[in-house]
Design a protein around this motif. Structure first.
Motif, PDB file in Angstrom:
ATOM      1  N   GLN A 252       0.859  -1.185   0.000  1.00  0.00           N
ATOM      2  CA  GLN A 252       0.000   0.000   0.000  1.00  0.00           C
ATOM      3  C   GLN A 252       0.895   1.236   0.000  1.00  0.00           C
ATOM      4  O   GLN A 252       1.868   1.298   0.760  1.00  0.00           O
ATOM      5  N   ARG A 253       0.583   2.192  -0.871  1.00  0.00           N
ATOM      6  CA  ARG A 253       1.384   3.406  -0.933  1.00  0.00           C
ATOM      7  C   ARG A 253       0.970   4.343   0.204  1.00  0.00           C
ATOM      8  O   ARG A 253      -0.217   4.636   0.380  1.00  0.00           O
ATOM      9  N   LEU A 254       1.969   4.778   0.967  1.00  0.00           N
ATOM     10  CA  LEU A 254       1.725   5.643   2.121  1.00  0.00           C
ATOM     11  C   LEU A 254       2.600   6.883   2.020  1.00  0.00           C
ATOM     12  O   LEU A 254       3.637   6.873   1.345  1.00  0.00           O
ATOM     13  N   TRP A 259       7.324  11.430   2.572  1.00  0.00           N
ATOM     14  CA  TRP A 259       7.773  10.773   1.347  1.00  0.00           C
ATOM     15  C   TRP A 259       6.832   9.623   1.006  1.00  0.00           C
ATOM     16  O   TRP A 259       6.473   8.830   1.876  1.00  0.00           O
ATOM     17  N   LEU A 260       6.494   9.522  -0.276  1.00  0.00           N
ATOM     18  CA  LEU A 260       5.674   8.392  -0.708  1.00  0.00           C
ATOM     19  C   LEU A 260       6.513   7.127  -0.665  1.00  0.00           C
ATOM     20  O   LEU A 260       7.650   7.104  -1.149  1.00  0.00           O
ATOM     21  N   THR A 261       5.955   6.109  -0.085  1.00  0.00           N
ATOM     22  CA  THR A 261       6.676   4.842   0.007  1.00  0.00           C
ATOM     23  C   THR A 261       5.697   3.696  -0.144  1.00  0.00           C
ATOM     24  O   THR A 261       4.520   3.834   0.188  1.00  0.00           O
ATOM     25  N   CYS A 262       6.181   2.610  -0.682  1.00  0.00           N
ATOM     26  CA  CYS A 262       5.331   1.435  -0.847  1.00  0.00           C
ATOM     27  C   CYS A 262       5.546   0.521   0.350  1.00  0.00           C
ATOM     28  O   CYS A 262       6.621  -0.045   0.517  1.00  0.00           O
ATOM     29  N   GLN A 263       4.553   0.433   1.184  1.00  0.00           N
ATOM     30  CA  GLN A 263       4.665  -0.390   2.390  1.00  0.00           C
ATOM     31  C   GLN A 263       4.121  -1.776   2.080  1.00  0.00           C
ATOM     32  O   GLN A 263       2.932  -1.948   1.824  1.00  0.00           O
ATOM     33  N   SER A 264       5.006  -2.752   2.097  1.00  0.00           N
ATOM     34  CA  SER A 264       4.556  -4.111   1.786  1.00  0.00           C
ATOM     35  C   SER A 264       3.767  -4.677   2.951  1.00  0.00           C
ATOM     36  O   SER A 264       3.895  -4.223   4.087  1.00  0.00           O
ATOM     37  N   ALA A 265       2.962  -5.669   2.616  1.00  0.00           N
ATOM     38  CA  ALA A 265       2.311  -6.417   3.686  1.00  0.00           C
ATOM     39  C   ALA A 265       3.417  -7.003   4.558  1.00  0.00           C
ATOM     40  O   ALA A 265       4.489  -7.346   4.060  1.00  0.00           O
ATOM     41  N   SER A 266       3.181  -7.121   5.817  1.00  0.00           N
ATOM     42  CA  SER A 266       4.237  -7.553   6.736  1.00  0.00           C
ATOM     43  C   SER A 266       4.504  -9.040   6.609  1.00  0.00           C
ATOM     44  O   SER A 266       3.575  -9.846   6.498  1.00  0.00           O
ATOM     45  N   ALA A 267       5.781  -9.374   6.641  1.00  0.00           N
ATOM     46  CA  ALA A 267       6.151 -10.781   6.723  1.00  0.00           C
ATOM     47  C   ALA A 267       5.728 -11.305   8.087  1.00  0.00           C
ATOM     48  O   ALA A 267       5.827 -10.611   9.092  1.00  0.00           O
ATOM     49  N   THR A 268       5.223 -12.516   8.077  1.00  0.00           N
ATOM     50  CA  THR A 268       4.816 -13.131   9.349  1.00  0.00           C
ATOM     51  C   THR A 268       5.408 -14.526   9.426  1.00  0.00           C
ATOM     52  O   THR A 268       6.087 -14.974   8.493  1.00  0.00           O
TER      53      THR A 268
END
Lengths: 369, 331
Positions: A252-254, A259-268
């Motif tokens: 999700q872009r946040l 700064w715009l950054t692409c935050q990936s789904a968290s590794a679990t």
């Protein structure tokens, strides 16, 4: 050169301390910060105090920044050689930024100035202040070094500063801390009030953020707020993180810190679900514990151990068969026809009841023996 | 003892063993263990480690050090244009040559690379192999980093190399293959498994710590759950010296406590480093204190969390550089 510098400094300090000079100009702290930042990138010159500026920025085009080179076998000044017209040492830099003892343009060289130790005690042009109350435009000094503070304390207790650090680094701007060898000093004649209640300023920062400051106590600007901005929404929000694998390939872009950054789904933790939960590029490759493998299990067709197969926990019999209710008993290693003994799938579902059943069975068997 | 009584004894002992660790976590140590650091290595000034005694300039010793995955140490001896590579017994393995004296941080990435950071002059991150052969040089300034002088930490993580900016946010500048990547930005210090650590002076002599999912967007419920903890010391906390976690998720906060005189010239009256170890839920496990604090020599990194779950400290004495290890009891 060294003797000349020492003599000059001695005369300056003695002269200034015995003769009343004109007070430094009344100006806001921002003017001192601006003068300080305009020196960044110029060379360190032992005994120097000049550089070229354009507003708050250094003018490295019209003026050569100069070069300081330690003499062979030495690591710093005064055993050093300087070439070029411009440069400053630590106290020359702070004296000029503070405009003490006399107001001078930044590019005025060979003018009177103080030495670092001067700033460690009260003076008619400045006062010693606690290190716990440092503000932009204050100086921080020890017996051998003086630094110009240009920022408020950050969340860890460090400050942004400009300093003529030494022959090799030159005049630099960075975040740093101070040992208790240092004491603070505040120049006099800072304009008392520079704003009025209700004043507010906003600046763009990063590529999606803004930062604000407001006037406090009808007098001084607050520190600039952290850079923030709204997160993109709708179609703009979806993104694919660089190199993301498994569930981390979607994001999700946040707007983070402006700064715009692409935050990936968290590794679990990797579980048995047919997905690459830990984002290492391999599906269902966790530990037996995380996958739920190796637990005793039982069903209509006998006792076995749980195993993750194609994203689902199966109950494998010792011979390797698994019961999937569809496969005929054809000794193909895939199951016994007609039985339904699939164990509960998913992590954390400790097959306690089958385990107890297994224990009972083992106990019953040993008693029979 | 009857068979039944023996069974009851076993059951009670089992319950006691089960309860004991929970009790220990619920009642964190309220007192500190005073200076019990174990000296690991001493390196004398000038002969072994370079320094600059400032004269109208800053004073410098080694600006940073790193604990390697194998328990050895990398010491940034930037004055002598080198990194000193030491094995786990403190024996010299090699000197790694540096191209400039302006580097101010060093780290090792797994068993693959040595990283040295020049924040203010070259403004680059230099990647070398373990014997010092340059592999890449990455400009620091760009998305997420307006001014490289504001980089406040270098954080190697399993997914790549992160640089913290202004103790506020962190920027991933190299991916896990040590290749430049589209910069990812998170608030706080990135930790493993998608979490971040956030630390801040609270303005009242304490420090607040929070551990959150990376870039979480607060909802009321989540904010409450992630409200974190406030740490206080025996004296007001003036600075967060270091904040990190170990491979097991234990959090280490090193805090500078100091009391200053109330009258001019406001000299320091007492100071120390308070080391607080917390579990993943930020429940306090133990406190230690170190009398070794920052000296006149400018130093970027004073503390590290080692792979041995100990805190390592690089302290300066009149005679040289002292590397100490601080052990805490296993919870």
């Amino acid at each position: 050169m060294r003797r000349l510098y020492a003599l000059l400094v001695t005369l300056v300090v003695l002269g200034i301390s015995s003769v009343s000079q004109a007070a430094p100009p009344a100006e806001p702290a921002e003017a001192i910060v601006c003068r300080g930042t305009s020196a960044e990138g110029f060379s360190y010159e032992w005994g120097g105090e000049c550089w070229c500026s354009t507003g708050c920025d250094p003018d490295l085009t019209s003026c050569s920044p100069g070069v300081c080179t330690p003499n062979p076998g030495f690591s710093g000044c005064p055993d050093c050689t300087h070439s070029g017209t411009y440069g400053a040492d630590c106290s020359g830099f702070v004296s000029k930024a503070w405009q003490v003892p006399d107001p001078q343009p930044t590019d005025a060289c060979d003018v009177t100035r103080y030495v670092a130790a001067s700033f460690t005690s009260d003076h008619s042009y400045w006062n010693v202040v606690p290190m716990t109350s440092l503000q932009p435009a204050d100086a921080v000094a020890s017996s051998s070094h003086v630094i110009l503070v240009i920022g408020y304390e950050d969340s860890y207790g460090e400050h942004e500063v400009v300093e003529a650090a030494g022959c090799t680094p030159g005049i630099i701007r960075h975040s740093r801390t101070f040992s208790s060898s240092y004491s603070g000093a505040r120049r006099i004649n800072l304009s008392d009030c520079v704003c009025s209640d209700g004043d507010q300023e906003t600046e763009a920062c990063g590529d999606c953020g803004t930062t604000q400051r407001t006037c406090e106590n009808d007098c001084l600007w607050s520190p600039w707020s952290g850079c923030t901005g709204p997160d993109p929404t709708g179609a703009e929000a979806a993104c694919s993180p660089d190199g993301g694998e498994g569930v981390c390939a979607t994001g999700q872009r946040l707007c983070v810190a402006g700064w715009l950054t692409c935050q990936s789904a968290s590794a679990t933790t990797e579980i048995c679900d047919g997905l690459d939960n830990d984002c290492d590029g391999v599906v269902d490759n966790g530990t037996p514990e995380s996958l739920g493998e190796g637990f005793p299990c039982t069903g209509n067709c006998g006792v076995g151990l749980s195993e993750c197969v194609d994203g689902v926990i199966h109950c494998m019999t010792p011979g390797g068969d698994t019961c999937d209710a569809t496969d005929p008993d054809d000794n193909d290693g895939k199951g016994i026809g007609g039985c339904t003994c699939r164990a509960q799938s998913g992590p954390g579902s400790l097959p306690l009841i089958p385990f107890l059943v297994l224990l009972v069975l083992l106990g019953w068997r040993s008693r029979r023996k | 003892m009857s068979k039944q009584a023996r069974w009851w004894t076993v059951i009670l002992l089992a319950c006691a063993v089960w309860i004991m660790p929970l009790t220990a976590q619920a009642n964190p140590s309220s007192s500190s263990t005073p200076g019990q650091g174990e000296p690991w290595l001493f390196l004398p000034w000038d002969d072994t480690v370079g320094r600059i005694l400032g004269n109208e300039a800053d004073s410098e010793g080694p600006k940073s050090f790193a604990v390697k995955p194998d328990g050895g140490v990398l010491l940034l001896d930037q004055v002598n244009l080198r990194v000193i590579d030491l094995d786990s017994d403190g024996e010299l393995i090699r000197y790694i040559a540096l191209p400039a004296a302006t580097f101010d941080d060093v780290e090792q990435y797994q068993d693959r690379a040595v990283l040295v950071l020049d924040r203010v002059v070259a403004r680059t991150l230099l990647v070398m192999d373990l014997v010092g052969t340059p592999l890449a040089e990455v400009p620091l300034e760009g998305r997420g980093i307006d001014h490289s002088g504001l980089v406040t930490a270098m954080l190697p993580r399993s997914d790549g190399i992160w640089l913290e900016v202004g103790h506020r946010h962190s920027v991933k500048v190299l991916d896990r293959h040590l290749q430049p990547c589209t910069r990812q930005i998170v608030m706080g210090r990135p930790m493993e498994h998608g979490y971040s650590l956030h630390g801040a002076l609270d303005g009242h002599g304490g420090v607040t710590l929070r551990r959150t999912p990376q870039n979480h967007r607060a909802t009321t419920a989540l904010t409450t759950a992630l409200s974190g903890v406030t740490l206080t010391g025996q004296a007001p906390i003036r600075r967060i010296v270091w904040l990190d976690e170990d491979a097991d998720g234990a959090v280490y906060a090193v805090l500078h406590e100091a009391v200053f005189a109330a009258a001019t010239p406001f000299r320091v009256q007492q100071e120390r480093y308070r080391m607080v170890i917390l579990d993943e839920q930020l429940q306090e496990l133990e406190r230690l204190e170190s009398p070794w604090v920052l000296t006149l020599y400018n130093q970027r990194v004073e503390m590290r969390v080692g792979p041995d779950r100990r805190l390592w400290q690089m302290a300066f004495t009149d005679d040289g550089v002292l590397i100490l290890r601080w052990e805490w009891r296993t919870p």
